[in-house]
Design a protein around this motif. Structure first.
Motif, PDB file in Angstrom:
ATOM      1  N   THR A  31       2.160  15.796  -0.029  1.00 33.85           N
ATOM      2  CA  THR A  31       2.793  14.597   0.431  1.00 33.85           C
ATOM      3  C   THR A  31       3.340  13.640  -0.735  1.00 33.85           C
ATOM      4  O   THR A  31       2.442  13.549  -1.599  1.00 33.85           O
ATOM      5  CB  THR A  31       2.173  13.908   1.562  1.00 33.85           C
ATOM      6  OG1 THR A  31       1.741  14.725   2.490  1.00 33.85           O
ATOM      7  CG2 THR A  31       2.983  12.776   2.019  1.00 33.85           C
ATOM      8  N   VAL A  32       4.571  13.326  -0.574  1.00 33.01           N
ATOM      9  CA  VAL A  32       5.231  12.380  -1.796  1.00 33.01           C
ATOM     10  C   VAL A  32       4.918  11.105  -1.152  1.00 33.01           C
ATOM     11  O   VAL A  32       5.401  10.785  -0.057  1.00 33.01           O
ATOM     12  CB  VAL A  32       6.495  12.733  -2.109  1.00 33.01           C
ATOM     13  CG1 VAL A  32       6.987  11.526  -3.072  1.00 33.01           C
ATOM     14  CG2 VAL A  32       6.826  14.044  -2.745  1.00 33.01           C
ATOM     15  N   TYR A  33       4.220  10.235  -1.876  1.00 33.08           N
ATOM     16  CA  TYR A  33       4.137   8.708  -1.611  1.00 33.08           C
ATOM     17  C   TYR A  33       4.982   7.807  -2.228  1.00 33.08           C
ATOM     18  O   TYR A  33       5.265   8.113  -3.490  1.00 33.08           O
ATOM     19  CB  TYR A  33       2.760   8.310  -1.701  1.00 33.08           C
ATOM     20  CG  TYR A  33       1.543   8.834  -0.696  1.00 33.08           C
ATOM     21  CD1 TYR A  33       1.429   8.045   0.307  1.00 33.08           C
ATOM     22  CD2 TYR A  33       1.262  10.046  -0.907  1.00 33.08           C
ATOM     23  CE1 TYR A  33       0.421   8.477   1.529  1.00 33.08           C
ATOM     24  CE2 TYR A  33       0.265  10.794   0.288  1.00 33.08           C
ATOM     25  CZ  TYR A  33      -0.063  10.166   1.264  1.00 33.08           C
ATOM     26  OH  TYR A  33      -0.899  10.399   2.149  1.00 33.08           O
ATOM     27  N   ALA A  54       0.996  -1.238   0.058  1.00 29.13           N
ATOM     28  CA  ALA A  54       0.132  -0.020  -0.028  1.00 29.13           C
ATOM     29  C   ALA A  54       0.804   1.083   0.195  1.00 29.13           C
ATOM     30  O   ALA A  54       1.993   1.417   0.486  1.00 29.13           O
ATOM     31  CB  ALA A  54      -0.861  -0.279   1.284  1.00 29.13           C
ATOM     32  N   PRO A  55       0.407   2.214  -0.629  1.00 30.71           N
ATOM     33  CA  PRO A  55       1.307   3.705  -0.557  1.00 30.71           C
ATOM     34  C   PRO A  55       1.459   4.171   0.725  1.00 30.71           C
ATOM     35  O   PRO A  55       0.566   4.092   1.832  1.00 30.71           O
ATOM     36  CB  PRO A  55       0.170   4.552  -1.332  1.00 30.71           C
ATOM     37  CG  PRO A  55      -0.723   3.804  -2.048  1.00 30.71           C
ATOM     38  CD  PRO A  55      -0.933   2.428  -1.256  1.00 30.71           C
ATOM     39  N   ARG A  56       2.755   4.603   0.965  1.00 29.89           N
ATOM     40  CA  ARG A  56       3.178   5.112   2.152  1.00 29.89           C
ATOM     41  C   ARG A  56       3.625   6.617   2.044  1.00 29.89           C
ATOM     42  O   ARG A  56       4.498   6.603   1.073  1.00 29.89           O
ATOM     43  CB  ARG A  56       4.509   4.180   2.835  1.00 29.89           C
ATOM     44  CG  ARG A  56       3.883   3.035   3.198  1.00 29.89           C
ATOM     45  CD  ARG A  56       5.077   2.265   3.854  1.00 29.89           C
ATOM     46  NE  ARG A  56       4.715   0.890   4.171  1.00 29.89           N
ATOM     47  CZ  ARG A  56       5.344   0.033   4.677  1.00 29.89           C
ATOM     48  NH1 ARG A  56       6.649   0.505   5.027  1.00 29.89           N
ATOM     49  NH2 ARG A  56       5.103  -1.464   4.688  1.00 29.89           N
ATOM     50  N   PRO A  57       3.604   7.352   2.927  1.00 28.75           N
ATOM     51  CA  PRO A  57       4.345   8.837   2.784  1.00 28.75           C
ATOM     52  C   PRO A  57       5.907   8.385   2.644  1.00 28.75           C
ATOM     53  O   PRO A  57       6.354   7.764   3.421  1.00 28.75           O
ATOM     54  CB  PRO A  57       3.917   9.503   3.987  1.00 28.75           C
ATOM     55  CG  PRO A  57       2.631   8.944   4.306  1.00 28.75           C
ATOM     56  CD  PRO A  57       2.874   7.384   4.013  1.00 28.75           C
ATOM     57  N   ARG A  58       6.536   9.144   1.859  1.00 28.24           N
ATOM     58  CA  ARG A  58       8.058   9.049   1.795  1.00 28.24           C
ATOM     59  C   ARG A  58       8.704   9.649   3.093  1.00 28.24           C
ATOM     60  O   ARG A  58       8.739  10.988   3.183  1.00 28.24           O
ATOM     61  CB  ARG A  58       8.511   9.441   0.486  1.00 28.24           C
ATOM     62  CG  ARG A  58      10.014   9.375   0.503  1.00 28.24           C
ATOM     63  CD  ARG A  58      10.617   9.499  -0.923  1.00 28.24           C
ATOM     64  NE  ARG A  58      11.996   9.437  -1.023  1.00 28.24           N
ATOM     65  CZ  ARG A  58      12.831   9.570  -1.871  1.00 28.24           C
ATOM     66  NH1 ARG A  58      12.383  10.510  -2.809  1.00 28.24           N
ATOM     67  NH2 ARG A  58      14.200   9.457  -1.731  1.00 28.24           N
ATOM     68  N   ILE A  59       9.418   9.136   3.861  1.00 26.81           N
ATOM     69  CA  ILE A  59      10.206   9.551   5.048  1.00 26.81           C
ATOM     70  C   ILE A  59      11.587  10.102   4.541  1.00 26.81           C
ATOM     71  O   ILE A  59      12.465   9.318   4.079  1.00 26.81           O
ATOM     72  CB  ILE A  59      10.310   8.556   6.060  1.00 26.81           C
ATOM     73  CG1 ILE A  59       8.780   7.913   6.368  1.00 26.81           C
ATOM     74  CG2 ILE A  59      10.990   9.134   7.509  1.00 26.81           C
ATOM     75  CD1 ILE A  59       7.971   8.860   7.081  1.00 26.81           C
ATOM     76  N   ALA A  77       6.218   8.950 -10.889  1.00 23.97           N
ATOM     77  CA  ALA A  77       4.863   9.072 -11.787  1.00 23.97           C
ATOM     78  C   ALA A  77       4.078  10.357 -11.628  1.00 23.97           C
ATOM     79  O   ALA A  77       4.060  10.748 -10.170  1.00 23.97           O
ATOM     80  CB  ALA A  77       4.181   7.812 -11.782  1.00 23.97           C
ATOM     81  N   ALA A  78       3.430  10.608 -12.403  1.00 24.23           N
ATOM     82  CA  ALA A  78       2.510  12.082 -12.242  1.00 24.23           C
ATOM     83  C   ALA A  78       1.329  11.406 -11.264  1.00 24.23           C
ATOM     84  O   ALA A  78       0.824  12.171 -10.431  1.00 24.23           O
ATOM     85  CB  ALA A  78       1.773  12.368 -13.593  1.00 24.23           C
ATOM     86  N   SER A 114       7.597   6.970  -6.723  1.00 20.84           N
ATOM     87  CA  SER A 114       7.038   8.066  -6.045  1.00 20.84           C
ATOM     88  C   SER A 114       6.054   8.693  -6.792  1.00 20.84           C
ATOM     89  O   SER A 114       6.058   8.973  -7.999  1.00 20.84           O
ATOM     90  CB  SER A 114       8.261   9.159  -5.694  1.00 20.84           C
ATOM     91  OG  SER A 114       9.214   8.409  -4.875  1.00 20.84           O
ATOM     92  N   THR A 115       5.111   9.153  -6.167  1.00 23.74           N
ATOM     93  CA  THR A 115       4.161  10.154  -6.561  1.00 23.74           C
ATOM     94  C   THR A 115       3.626  11.204  -5.633  1.00 23.74           C
ATOM     95  O   THR A 115       3.541  10.851  -4.511  1.00 23.74           O
ATOM     96  CB  THR A 115       3.311   9.470  -7.314  1.00 23.74           C
ATOM     97  OG1 THR A 115       2.193  10.285  -8.207  1.00 23.74           O
ATOM     98  CG2 THR A 115       2.226   8.860  -6.281  1.00 23.74           C
ATOM     99  N   SER A 116       2.919  12.370  -6.117  1.00 19.05           N
ATOM    100  CA  SER A 116       2.386  13.286  -5.188  1.00 19.05           C
ATOM    101  C   SER A 116       1.102  12.947  -4.964  1.00 19.05           C
ATOM    102  O   SER A 116       0.360  12.841  -6.055  1.00 19.05           O
ATOM    103  CB  SER A 116       2.803  14.847  -5.878  1.00 19.05           C
ATOM    104  OG  SER A 116       3.976  15.224  -5.914  1.00 19.05           O
ATOM    105  N   GLY A 117       0.787  13.363  -3.837  1.00 18.03           N
ATOM    106  CA  GLY A 117      -0.622  12.990  -3.261  1.00 18.03           C
ATOM    107  C   GLY A 117      -0.885  11.402  -3.176  1.00 18.03           C
ATOM    108  O   GLY A 117      -0.190  10.672  -3.905  1.00 18.03           O
TER     109      GLY A 117
END
Length: 113
Positions: free
Chosen positions: A41-43, A20-25, A101-102, A62-65
């Motif tokens: 937030t970048v996931y 599952a998507p996670r925020p990038r630390i 990715a966008a 990585s993707t934003s949102g």
């Protein structure tokens, strides 16, 4: 090293979300989360990628949102690009390719969603 985006043709690849998507630390000690230039937030999403010859790789994209995808779901990264990177520490040099990715959408969904 100059950062030049390398477009990835995803038409002959199959992607499956494996985590599952996670925020990038950014900082494990402080828990600081990465944001893009717009403050979103970048996931990070881990996906398996299979090509038409049946070769499979794991990639982190990585993707934003926050993408609305779940583990086990077939997905499509929209406007996927790779960036070559290199870092030297203590005389050792490491390099690789990071992916962005966008957006990441469920497979078959309109890419403009």
């Amino acid at each position: 090293m100059r950062t030049i985006p390398i477009p990835v043709d995803v038409t002959k690849l199959q992607f499956v979300c494996v985590r599952a998507p996670r925020p990038r630390i950014l900082n494990q000690d402080t828990g600081e989360i990465k944001t893009d230039k717009n403050g979103q937030t970048v996931y990070e999403i881990v996906m398996s990628v299979e090509d038409e010859l049946g070769r499979i790789e794991l990639v982190k994209v990585s993707t934003s949102g926050e993408p609305q995808v779940a583990a086990g779901q077939d997905v499509t990264p929209v406007n996927l690009v790779g960036y070559a990177w290199e870092i030297s520490r203590g005389g050792d040099t490491r390099w690789g390719i990071s992916y962005r990715a966008a957006s990441i959408v469920p497979a078959g969904m309109n890419a403009l969603a």
